[in-house]
Design an enzyme around this catalytic site. Structure first.
Site, PDB file in Angstrom:
ATOM      1  N   CYS A   7       0.822  -1.190  -0.067  1.00 32.69           N
ATOM      2  CA  CYS A   7       0.177   0.132   0.056  1.00 32.69           C
ATOM      3  C   CYS A   7       0.914   1.055   0.177  1.00 32.69           C
ATOM      4  CB  CYS A   7      -0.893  -0.029   1.041  1.00 32.69           C
ATOM      5  SG  CYS A   7      -2.007  -1.624   1.165  1.00 32.69           S
ATOM      6  N   HIS A  58      -3.437   6.834   2.453  1.00 33.37           N
ATOM      7  CA  HIS A  58      -3.742   5.554   1.761  1.00 33.37           C
ATOM      8  C   HIS A  58      -5.088   5.249   2.526  1.00 33.37           C
ATOM      9  CE1 HIS A  58      -4.236   1.428   1.067  1.00 33.37           C
ATOM     10  NE2 HIS A  58      -3.966   1.036   2.309  1.00 33.37           N
ATOM     11  N   ASN A  97     -10.439  -0.524  -0.241  1.00 30.77           N
ATOM     12  CA  ASN A  97      -8.774  -0.668  -0.312  1.00 30.77           C
ATOM     13  C   ASN A  97      -8.154  -1.082  -1.567  1.00 30.77           C
ATOM     14  OD1 ASN A  97      -6.201  -0.862   0.317  1.00 30.77           O
ATOM     15  ND2 ASN A  97      -6.470  -1.557   2.520  1.00 30.77           N
TER      16      ASN A  97
END
Length: 343
Positions: A122, A268, A299
Site C-alpha cells: 500500500c 492511503h 482499499n
C-alpha cells in the site's frame, strides 16, 4: 583517471497529470455478506466502506493501467512517446516475469521507455513517486509514468470475516516531469520487517504449487483456497494510528510545511477510522480537505492514493496547485510520505 560526466536533469520535479480507472462492476456490502456472518452496519462502522469495484475478466492489471495512464497523459498534455520510464506498483500481477510495466509501456506507445514493476504494498505509489522524482532530477528520464494498480479481488478470501469486505480493484496513474520550483518534497520512508507477519499472503506460491491439502487452507466445501491477503487487524490499526501520524508529521517537517499550510490530506485508503485518527493526531485545520475515497472504492492498496487524488480534483474538492500531504503504508510493514503540489 577519467571523470564521469555529471548528469543534467531538471532542477526539480512535479506531478503534471493524474488519471484513474475504476472497474465497471460496483459491489455493495450486501454481496460480501453472502459468505460472512456480519452486517452492513458493522462493515461501515469498522471500515467506512459502502461499496467497492471488482474487475471483470477483461479488466486486467494491464488494461486498467492503460486506461488510467491515458487519462494521466491527457491531463498532463504529454504524448506517450515522451515518457522515458514507466514504474508500476502492484502486488496482484501474477506473472513473475516479465514485468507488466513493459506491456503497459508498449500498449501506450512509448518509445522504448524503461519499464519495471515494484512491490511495496500500500506504500507502493509513494515509492514509485520517489523513484520518478529522482529520475527526472538526475536526468535519466524527462517524464516518468507512475502507476498504482491492483486486482485485489483475486486475492480476497470471501469467507474471511476480517478481510472479505476490505479490498477493491482499480488503477491510478500520474505523470511526473520537470519543474522550476520544488513541487515534490523529501520522502520519509522506511520499513519495519519485524512486523511482516501482520499483513501477508496466506500461502506462498511454492506451497500452493505443491498442493499438499494437509498444509493448505480449505474453504467451506473442502476445496483448497487460492492464496489470499490476510492481516492482523488490531495490530495494523494500532501501528497505523500511532506510528504513521509521526511519519506524516516528519514529511511535513522535511518539506517545511505546517498543518496550517496544507490544503489537502491524501492518506492511503485503508480504513476511515485510521484516516480520522490521523487527522486528529496531526491536528489538521478544518480547511484541509481529507480524502475518504474508501467509502465507494474500498482499499485498493497501491492504487488508493492516485485514485483518491484523481477523484478530489475531478469533483472540485481539491484544485490544481493545492499543497497536499500524501502517505502510504502497508504490508512489509512499509511506509512512504511526502508533500506534493497537485497537478
Amino acid at each position: 583517471m577519467s571523470k564521469i560526466k555529471p548528469s543534467k536533469g531538471a532542477p526539480y520535479a512535479r506531478i503534471l497529470g493524474v488519471g484513474g480507472y475504476r472497474p465497471t462492476r460496483v459491489v455493495p456490502n450486501e454481496v460480501i455478506l453472502e459468505k460472512i456472518d456480519s452486517s452492513d452496519e458493522w462493515i461501515r462502522s469498522r471500515s467506512g466502506i459502502e461499496t467497492r469495484h471488482w474487475a471483470g475478466p477483461e479488466e486486467t492489471v494491464a488494461a486498467m493501467s492503460v486506461e488510467a495512464s491515458g487519462k494521466a497523459l491527457a491531463d498532463a498534455g504529454i504524448d506517450a512517446s515522451r515518457i522515458g520510464a514507466v514504474v508500476v506498483s502492484t502486488v496482484s500481477h501474477f506473472s513473475q516475469t516479465p514485468a507488466i510495466a513493459t506491456e503497459i509501456a508498449d500498449r501506450l506507445g512509448t518509445d522504448k521507455a524503461a519499464a519495471f514493476d515494484i512491490s511495496a504494498g500500500c506504500a507502493g505509489f509513494g515509492y514509485g513517486l520517489t523513484l520518478a522524482k529522482g529520475m527526472v532530477v538526475e536526468g535519466s528520464a524527462e517524464y516518468v509514468l507512475v502507476i498504482g494498480v491492483e486486482r485485489l479481488s483475486d486475492l480476497t478470501d470471501l469467507e474471511d470475516r476480517a478481510t472479505a469486505f476490505l479490498f477493491g480493484d482499480g488503477a491510478g496513474a500520474v505523470v511526473v516531469g520537470p519543474s522550476q520550483e520544488p513541487a515534490i518534497g523529501p520522502t520519509v520512508w522506511g520499513s519495519e520487517g519485524d512486523k511482516a507477519e501482520t499483513i501477508k499472503q496466506t500461502v506462498s506460491w511454492d506451497r500452493f504449487r505443491i498442493g499438499d491439502v494437509s498444509e493448505l487452507p480449505l474453504d467451506s466445501e473442502g476445496n483448497v483456497k487460492f492464496p489470499a491477503i490476510t492481516q492482523e487487524g488490531q495490530a495494523v490499526f494500532r501501528w497505523a494510528v500511532f506510528e504513521m501520524a509521526k511519519v506524516a508529521q516528519q514529511a511535513l517537517d522535511a518539506a517545511g510545511i505546517s498543518p496550517d499550510d496544507l490544503d489537502v490530506f491524501i492518506p492511503h485508503q485503508a480504513n476511515v477510522r485510521i484516516i480520522d485518527s490521523m487527522v486528529k493526531t496531526l491536528k489538521l485545520p478544518e480547511h484541509v480537505t481529507v480524502a475518504r475515497d474508501i467509502r465507494t472504492t474500498g482499499n485498493t492498496s497501491a492504487a488508493s492514493i492516485p485514485l483518491a487524488m484523481e477523484r478530489l480534483l475531478a469533483t472540485g474538492d481539491a484544485r490544481s496547485g493545492d499543497t497536499a500531504l500524501v502517505i502510504g503504508f502497508g504490508a512489509g510493514l512499509v511506509y512512504a510520505a511526502t508533500v506534493v503540489t497537485l497537478p
